[in-house]
Design a protein around this motif. Structure first.
Motif, short mmCIF file in Angstrom:
data_model
loop_
_atom_site.label_atom_id
_atom_site.label_comp_id
_atom_site.label_asym_id
_atom_site.label_seq_id
_atom_site.Cartn_x
_atom_site.Cartn_y
_atom_site.Cartn_z
N ASP A 80 3.86 -10.44 15.02
CA ASP A 80 5.23 -9.93 14.00
C ASP A 80 4.71 -9.70 12.82
O ASP A 80 5.19 -9.16 12.44
CB ASP A 80 5.86 -10.76 13.45
N GLN A 81 4.17 -10.77 11.63
CA GLN A 81 3.18 -10.90 10.72
C GLN A 81 2.34 -9.51 10.55
O GLN A 81 2.56 -8.45 10.05
CB GLN A 81 2.87 -11.86 10.30
N ALA A 82 2.03 -9.66 11.70
CA ALA A 82 0.48 -7.49 11.78
C ALA A 82 1.67 -6.72 11.62
O ALA A 82 0.97 -6.01 11.03
CB ALA A 82 -0.38 -8.54 12.46
N CYS A 83 2.64 -7.06 12.66
CA CYS A 83 3.54 -5.74 12.96
C CYS A 83 4.36 -5.08 11.59
O CYS A 83 3.34 -3.54 11.42
CB CYS A 83 3.66 -6.30 14.23
N GLU A 84 4.71 -6.09 10.74
CA GLU A 84 5.36 -5.77 9.80
C GLU A 84 4.18 -5.23 8.12
O GLU A 84 4.43 -4.23 7.31
CB GLU A 84 5.84 -6.76 9.38
N ALA A 85 3.50 -5.64 8.79
CA ALA A 85 2.14 -5.64 7.05
C ALA A 85 1.71 -4.75 7.83
O ALA A 85 1.74 -3.22 6.79
CB ALA A 85 1.28 -6.52 7.65
N VAL A 86 1.06 -4.25 9.24
CA VAL A 86 0.72 -2.94 9.11
C VAL A 86 1.46 -1.76 9.15
O VAL A 86 1.07 -0.62 8.16
CB VAL A 86 -0.06 -2.38 10.76
N LYS A 87 2.79 -2.11 9.18
CA LYS A 87 4.03 -0.87 9.21
C LYS A 87 4.28 -0.77 7.75
O LYS A 87 4.52 0.39 7.05
CB LYS A 87 5.37 -1.88 10.02
N LYS A 88 4.26 -1.60 6.52
CA LYS A 88 4.24 -1.60 5.39
C LYS A 88 3.06 -0.55 4.97
O LYS A 88 2.91 -0.08 3.52
CB LYS A 88 4.83 -2.96 5.10
N TYR A 89 1.94 -1.18 5.75
CA TYR A 89 0.77 0.13 5.27
C TYR A 89 0.91 1.02 5.05
O TYR A 89 0.60 1.93 4.12
CB TYR A 89 -0.59 -0.75 5.55
N CYS A 90 1.12 1.52 6.86
CA CYS A 90 1.32 3.46 7.31
C CYS A 90 2.60 3.74 5.56
O CYS A 90 2.34 4.62 4.96
CB CYS A 90 2.20 2.99 8.60
N ILE A 91 3.98 3.05 5.36
CA ILE A 91 4.79 3.37 4.46
C ILE A 91 4.05 3.82 2.93
O ILE A 91 4.29 4.90 2.39
CB ILE A 91 5.89 2.57 4.78
N GLU A 92 3.44 2.64 2.86
CA GLU A 92 2.59 2.98 1.13
C GLU A 92 1.94 4.00 1.39
O GLU A 92 1.39 4.91 0.46
CB GLU A 92 1.82 1.51 0.80
N GLU A 93 0.77 3.69 2.86
CA GLU A 93 0.18 5.42 2.67
C GLU A 93 0.68 6.62 2.61
O GLU A 93 0.15 8.02 2.01
CB GLU A 93 -0.89 5.16 3.72
N PHE A 94 2.09 6.79 3.38
CA PHE A 94 2.94 8.15 3.68
C PHE A 94 4.49 7.66 3.33
O PHE A 94 4.78 7.56 4.14
CB PHE A 94 2.27 8.23 5.16
N PRO A 95 4.49 7.37 1.99
CA PRO A 95 6.11 8.04 1.34
C PRO A 95 7.51 8.17 2.66
O PRO A 95 8.10 7.36 2.62
CB PRO A 95 5.73 7.83 0.41
#
Length: 170
Positions: A80-95
């Motif tokens: 769950d932590q990994a999934c949320e972190a990757v989601k946050k990363y993707c949104i930061e890279e592509f707002p």
């Protein structure tokens, strides 16, 4: 000849039964109606001796080891932590992705699972249809990325993109 065969079979049966009939001492005592009770160390009438103290030290050491293992497991990144972190990363890279996730126009999702190697694989299905997998080391957070585009790139291909998901875990 038949006698030898019958004799050999009889020997095998006797050995097989003897091997299968062994019981633990606690099982045989339970069948005889005897009950075995463990006496806690605090209720013993003997004064404490040096060997008992060593046993206490050994139990404290095992408690410390168990606590250390719990701390190490607590430090591991969960799916769950990994999934949320990757989601946050993707949104930061592509707002603009944040608006796309909330709309019903695009099929975008993140799913996490653990591979046979113990890595956490977060699958990101992009709005373009690309399947991007983030392979996370649960101990260090180091992550590498592969990409697959069904119909165009049928096999996963490793990209140059790397990150550490610990930077994106809240």
């Amino acid at each position: 000849m038949k006698r030898k065969l019958v004799l050999a079979m009889a020997c095998c049966m006797v050995l097989g039964l003897a091997g299968c009939s062994s019981e633990d001492s606690t099982e045989s005592e339970a069948q005889n109606g005897l009950q075995v009770e463990e006496v806690p160390a605090a209720e013993t009438s003997q004064p404490e001796q040096e060997p008992a103290k060593e046993t206490t030290d050994a139990s404290q050491d095992s408690d410390k080891t168990e606590n250390a293992e719990k701390v190490e497991k607590a430090d591991l990144i969960t799916e769950d932590q990994a999934c949320e972190a990757v989601k946050k990363y993707c949104i930061e890279e592509f707002p603009d992705l944040a608006d796309m996730v909330d709309s019903d126009e695009y099929t975008i999702y993140w799913e996490a699972s653990t591979t046979e190697d113990g890595e956490i694989c977060v699958l990101y299905r992009a709005y373009t249809g690309a399947l991007i997998r983030y392979y996370v080391n649960p101990e260090t957070g180091d992550t590498y990325v592969t990409e697959q585009v069904p119909g165009i790139i049928d096999d996963e291909q490793k990209t140059d993109e790397t990150l550490n998901v610990k930077d994106y875990i809240e």
